[in-house]
Design a protein around this motif. Structure first.
Motif, short mmCIF file in Angstrom:
data_model
loop_
_atom_site.label_atom_id
_atom_site.label_comp_id
_atom_site.label_asym_id
_atom_site.label_seq_id
_atom_site.Cartn_x
_atom_site.Cartn_y
_atom_site.Cartn_z
N LEU A 1 5.92 -9.41 4.46
CA LEU A 1 4.56 -10.01 4.62
C LEU A 1 3.79 -9.98 3.30
CD1 LEU A 1 2.27 -11.37 6.33
CD2 LEU A 1 1.60 -8.92 6.90
N LEU A 2 3.26 -11.02 2.82
CA LEU A 2 2.41 -10.95 1.54
C LEU A 2 0.99 -11.28 1.87
CD1 LEU A 2 2.35 -10.89 -1.49
CD2 LEU A 2 3.14 -13.12 -1.58
N TYR A 3 0.11 -10.38 1.32
CA TYR A 3 -1.38 -10.54 1.59
C TYR A 3 -2.25 -10.81 0.45
CZ TYR A 3 -5.94 -9.82 3.50
OH TYR A 3 -7.44 -9.90 3.69
N LYS A 4 -2.85 -11.83 0.16
CA LYS A 4 -3.84 -11.95 -0.82
C LYS A 4 -5.21 -11.94 -0.67
CE LYS A 4 -4.24 -15.66 -4.49
NZ LYS A 4 -3.91 -16.96 -4.72
N LYS A 5 -5.98 -10.90 -1.54
CA LYS A 5 -7.28 -10.80 -1.21
C LYS A 5 -8.16 -10.89 -2.60
CE LYS A 5 -10.23 -6.64 -0.17
NZ LYS A 5 -10.38 -5.40 0.41
N LEU A 6 -9.37 -11.32 -2.71
CA LEU A 6 -10.30 -11.47 -3.83
C LEU A 6 -11.55 -10.72 -3.61
CD1 LEU A 6 -10.33 -15.35 -4.12
CD2 LEU A 6 -8.65 -13.90 -5.20
N THR A 7 -11.68 -9.93 -4.72
CA THR A 7 -12.84 -9.01 -4.68
C THR A 7 -13.71 -9.38 -5.93
OG1 THR A 7 -11.84 -7.53 -3.58
CG2 THR A 7 -13.69 -6.72 -4.69
N PRO A 8 -15.12 -10.05 -5.61
CA PRO A 8 -15.93 -10.06 -4.59
C PRO A 8 -15.08 -11.29 -3.65
CG PRO A 8 -17.11 -11.14 -6.23
CD PRO A 8 -15.92 -10.39 -6.89
N ILE B 1 10.23 -11.20 -5.80
CA ILE B 1 9.52 -11.59 -6.94
C ILE B 1 8.35 -12.31 -6.49
CG2 ILE B 1 9.84 -13.49 -8.70
CD1 ILE B 1 12.76 -13.24 -8.60
N VAL B 2 7.11 -11.79 -7.03
CA VAL B 2 6.00 -12.43 -6.56
C VAL B 2 5.11 -13.06 -7.54
CG1 VAL B 2 3.66 -12.05 -5.56
CG2 VAL B 2 5.58 -10.60 -4.75
N ALA B 3 4.97 -14.32 -7.41
CA ALA B 3 4.37 -15.24 -8.46
C ALA B 3 2.87 -15.80 -7.95
CB ALA B 3 4.90 -16.29 -9.00
N ASP B 4 1.71 -15.56 -8.60
CA ASP B 4 0.34 -16.34 -8.42
C ASP B 4 -0.09 -17.07 -9.50
OD1 ASP B 4 -1.94 -16.95 -6.90
OD2 ASP B 4 -2.84 -15.01 -7.09
N ASP B 5 0.32 -18.45 -9.16
CA ASP B 5 0.25 -19.42 -10.45
C ASP B 5 -0.97 -20.39 -9.98
OD1 ASP B 5 2.35 -18.35 -11.61
OD2 ASP B 5 3.89 -19.56 -10.58
N ASN B 6 -2.13 -19.60 -9.40
CA ASN B 6 -3.14 -20.67 -8.85
C ASN B 6 -4.21 -20.62 -9.92
OD1 ASN B 6 -4.56 -21.36 -6.40
ND2 ASN B 6 -6.00 -20.21 -7.22
N TRP B 7 -4.05 -19.71 -11.20
CA TRP B 7 -5.19 -19.73 -12.01
C TRP B 7 -4.94 -20.34 -13.28
CZ3 TRP B 7 -8.45 -17.48 -8.70
CH2 TRP B 7 -8.16 -16.80 -7.67
N VAL C 1 -7.96 -9.97 -8.17
CA VAL C 1 -7.16 -10.52 -7.24
C VAL C 1 -6.04 -9.32 -6.82
CG1 VAL C 1 -5.46 -12.12 -6.80
CG2 VAL C 1 -7.32 -12.57 -8.41
N THR C 2 -5.76 -8.98 -5.40
CA THR C 2 -5.05 -7.90 -4.94
C THR C 2 -3.78 -8.62 -4.08
OG1 THR C 2 -6.64 -6.31 -4.82
CG2 THR C 2 -4.75 -5.93 -3.63
N LEU C 3 -2.39 -8.46 -4.72
CA LEU C 3 -1.32 -8.81 -3.86
C LEU C 3 -0.55 -7.62 -3.51
CD1 LEU C 3 0.06 -11.47 -6.52
CD2 LEU C 3 -1.43 -12.10 -4.54
N THR C 4 -0.57 -7.46 -2.07
CA THR C 4 0.02 -6.49 -1.08
C THR C 4 1.30 -7.06 -0.56
OG1 THR C 4 -2.13 -5.56 -0.74
CG2 THR C 4 -0.08 -4.85 0.30
N HIS D 1 -0.47 -4.87 -5.90
CA HIS D 1 -0.47 -5.12 -7.43
C HIS D 1 -1.89 -5.98 -7.51
CE1 HIS D 1 0.97 -6.85 -11.38
NE2 HIS D 1 0.15 -7.78 -11.11
N ASP D 2 -2.77 -5.64 -8.63
CA ASP D 2 -3.88 -6.08 -8.90
C ASP D 2 -4.06 -6.52 -10.35
OD1 ASP D 2 -5.74 -5.04 -6.81
OD2 ASP D 2 -4.70 -3.32 -7.39
#
Length: 239
Positions: free
Chosen positions: A54-61, A89-95, A73-76, A122-123
């Motif tokens: 399971l991969l969970y993505k969180k934004l603060t704020p 392998i985890v990639a967040d190419d949204n930015w 950005v926190t990826l757990t 990972h932050d």
């Protein structure tokens, strides 16, 4: 003939008993071999326990984003078991660089393995560089169910793909003016929270100007009327 018949009969009986023993021995061997196959399959099945990832993505704020304000950005990654996951392998190419800059950390990472029941976070930090509406897409995770042997190499065909949760659309607004915020706070106090926003003060200012204009009109009209009255009295005295 009688002796020969008994001899032939005994020979046939011996052959039948031998054949029966051979068939019985073959059946026992086949059963033992089947049991060995079942045990091997059970052992292999125990060794091939698969992970549940399971991969969970969180934004603060999580709201009120402003230009050049940091967003963490926190990826757990969670492994709910029962097996171990490998080559994660985890990639967040949204930015994209035309909208955001990454100011701390990295937006992708790798793990050699993750045991059943374990998790890893990972932050990284980004900043929006302009006013915008942006759809926050899920991050992507790739992993293999079992490690490759020494003779094998990791390929895309052996990878399992998993996406994180979807956050939706975010709105980035211009930075707030602290002086303006302080003035609005003072205005709320003075008006007992009747006027709360900048637009409310704009309407109040327009109404105040209209009231002042009307007051000046009435005062001017009164002054002009008194002047005309005084001139009329002077004209009467001259007569």
């Amino acid at each position: 003939q009688t002796a020969t018949g008994w001899t032939s009969h005994l020979g046939r009986g011996t052959m039948v008993r031998s054949l029966y023993k051979m068939l019985l021995l073959a059946a026992v061997l086949l059963a033992a071999h089947a049991d060995e196959d079942i045990e091997v399959e059970e052992v292999e099945g125990a060794e091939r326990q698969l992970p549940s990832m399971l991969l969970y993505k969180k934004l603060t704020p999580s709201a009120d984003f402003t230009v050049m304000s940091p967003i963490n950005v926190t990826l757990t990654v969670f492994n709910k078991g029962p097996g171990k996951a490998h080559q994660i392998i985890v990639a967040d190419d949204n930015w994209k660089s035309d909208k955001f800059i990454v100011v701390a950390g990295d937006n992708n990472f790798t793990l050699e393995y993750l045991e059943a029941g374990d998790s890893y976070s990972h932050d990284f930090t980004v900043k929006p560089i302009r006013k915008l509406y942006h759809r926050v897409r899920p991050a992507k995770m790739l992993y293999v169910l079992s490690p490759p042997s020494d003779a094998e190499t990791l390929s895309l065909d052996g990878l399992t793909t998993h996406l994180s949760n979807s956050i939706g659309e975010m709105r980035v607004t211009p930075p707030k003016d602290n002086l303006e915020e302080n003035l609005l706070l003072v205005g709320r106090v003075l008006t007992l929270n009747v006027i709360q926003t900048k637009s409310g003060w704009t309407v109040a200012a327009v109404l105040a100007l209209i009231a002042i204009g009307a007051q000046l009109y009435f005062v001017g009209s009164t002054v002009m009327q008194k002047r005309r009255h005084l001139r009329a009295l002077e004209d009467i005295k001259k007569l």
